[in-house]
Design an enzyme around this catalytic site. Structure first.
Site, PDB file in Angstrom:
ATOM      1  N   ASP A   1       1.667  10.025   2.909  1.00  0.00           N
ATOM      2  CA  ASP A   1       2.151   8.700   4.018  1.00  0.00           C
ATOM      3  C   ASP A   1       2.006   9.294   5.489  1.00  0.00           C
ATOM      4  O   ASP A   1       1.659  10.569   5.586  1.00  0.00           O
ATOM      5  CB  ASP A   1       3.775   8.734   3.836  1.00  0.00           C
ATOM      6  N   ASP A   2       2.149   8.207   6.151  1.00  0.00           N
ATOM      7  CA  ASP A   2       2.126   8.525   7.707  1.00  0.00           C
ATOM      8  C   ASP A   2       0.689   8.943   8.351  1.00  0.00           C
ATOM      9  O   ASP A   2       0.645   9.392   9.199  1.00  0.00           O
ATOM     10  CB  ASP A   2       3.223   9.479   8.274  1.00  0.00           C
TER      11      ASP A   2
ATOM     12  N   HIS B   1       7.354   1.915   5.754  1.00  0.00           N
ATOM     13  CA  HIS B   1       7.515   3.112   6.226  1.00  0.00           C
ATOM     14  C   HIS B   1       9.172   3.230   6.199  1.00  0.00           C
ATOM     15  O   HIS B   1       9.926   2.248   6.534  1.00  0.00           O
ATOM     16  CB  HIS B   1       7.362   3.017   7.727  1.00  0.00           C
TER      17      HIS B   1
END
Length: 314
Positions: free
Chosen positions: A13-14, A134
């Site tokens: 993620d991110d 998110h």
């Protein structure tokens, strides 16, 4: 047991948050430790991340962001219900508070989600292979309906439903964090029917809450996989209507492991418009990177015949 038919999606993620997160995630992918990534299109290095994905053929989806930094939709950058008094998104908990008070306009949520999909397509040249939220905002009340509509509209087939088997038994998770996780779980359980009605699919098993940051180890990942597979196997005897749509057609077990590897962000570089947060600057990002790249873990995958893949491979 379905051990010989496990497909594991390890999602970083991110992606796009900062140069050092991008570097760490790419290193994990090239080492075979991560098989899939989620891009923050409002991240400070989103364009660079998209270029890295193209260069190294990294399967990439959208990490839809409504809680950190700035919107990408020009019309929402001023006087939007999605923004706080400083002109940024409300934050992980602030978004939830504003939602509970009825302060967020779902028309603006949809507008921003569409803008993020459009920007993703502009950056990568294709629609996302998968799309999640998110800080798990995509399973929140009201938001879940709009999120599902946008996925169906763009033909995005896969998402994430963060219901982790065995979560309640994880005594090492600190109480405030466990409270948040249990809230995410409840929201996710309430989301299943909504996503199903819109024809959206997800991995049979989700793990990643019990193994995040300092709680990640080779043994915790192995245990989470084993717990998930055992829970799935037990479900085989359940009525077919209780299983996710894809399970009704296939007995192959798919698992998504959510991870956040990288090198700690160095301020002022990074973030999504309002600078990097404590999470990104933590030593735990590198700890995850080193754990995922541990040869013992990779050996375990081979021993168990666990095949790493991406959502686009399903």
């Amino acid at each position: 047991m379905l051990q010989t038919n496990v497909k594991l999606i390890v999602t970083g993620d991110d992606f796009g948050y900062c140069p050092r997160r991008n570097q760490g995630i790419v290193e994990c992918f090239l080492a075979g430790a991560v098989s899939n990534v989620s891009l923050l299109v409002n991240g400070s290095t989103a364009e660079d991340a998209a270029q890295l994905a193209r260069r190294y053929n990294i399967p990439i989806g959208l990490h839809a962001n409504l809680s950190e930094g700035s919107p990408v939709c020009e019309a929402l950058k001023k006087n939007s219900s999605l923004l706080n008094k400083d002109g940024f998104f409300h934050g992980k908990m602030g978004f939830r508070t504003a939602l509970a008070k009825g302060l967020l306009k779902m028309s603006e949520v949809k507008q921003e989600l569409r803008a993020q999909v459009d920007l993703f397509r502009e950056l990568t040249g294709h629609i996302p292979h998968h799309m999640d939220g998110h800080q798990h905002v995509h399973v929140l009340p009201e938001v879940r309906h709009v999120f599902a509509q946008v996925l169906e509209e763009y033909g995005i087939k896969y998402t994430r439903v963060p219901i982790e088997p065995g979560l309640h038994s994880c005594a090492w998770i600190e109480p405030p964090l466990m409270d948040f996780y249990l809230g995410v779980e409840k929201d996710s359980l309430d989301t299943v029917d909504v996503f199903t009605r819109h024809g959206i699919r997800w991995a049979d098993i989700y793990i990643g809450l019990s193994t995040m940051g300092k709680n990640m180890s080779v043994s915790s990942i192995r245990s989470a996989i084993d717990t998930g597979v055992a829970a799935f196997t037990a479900k085989e005897n359940a009525p077919m209507t209780q299983l996710s749509p894809q399970v009704q057609k296939s007995r192959t077990v798919t698992i998504e492991l959510m991870v956040h590897p990288g090198y700690p962000t160095l301020p002022p570089v990074g973030g999504c418009g309002d600078g990097p947060d404590d999470f990104s600057q933590s030593w735990e990002r590198r700890h995850e990177l080193e754990t995922l790249m541990n040869p013992v873990l990779r050996s375990h995958y081979k021993t168990r015949n666990i095949q790493l893949c991406a959502f686009k491979d399903l």
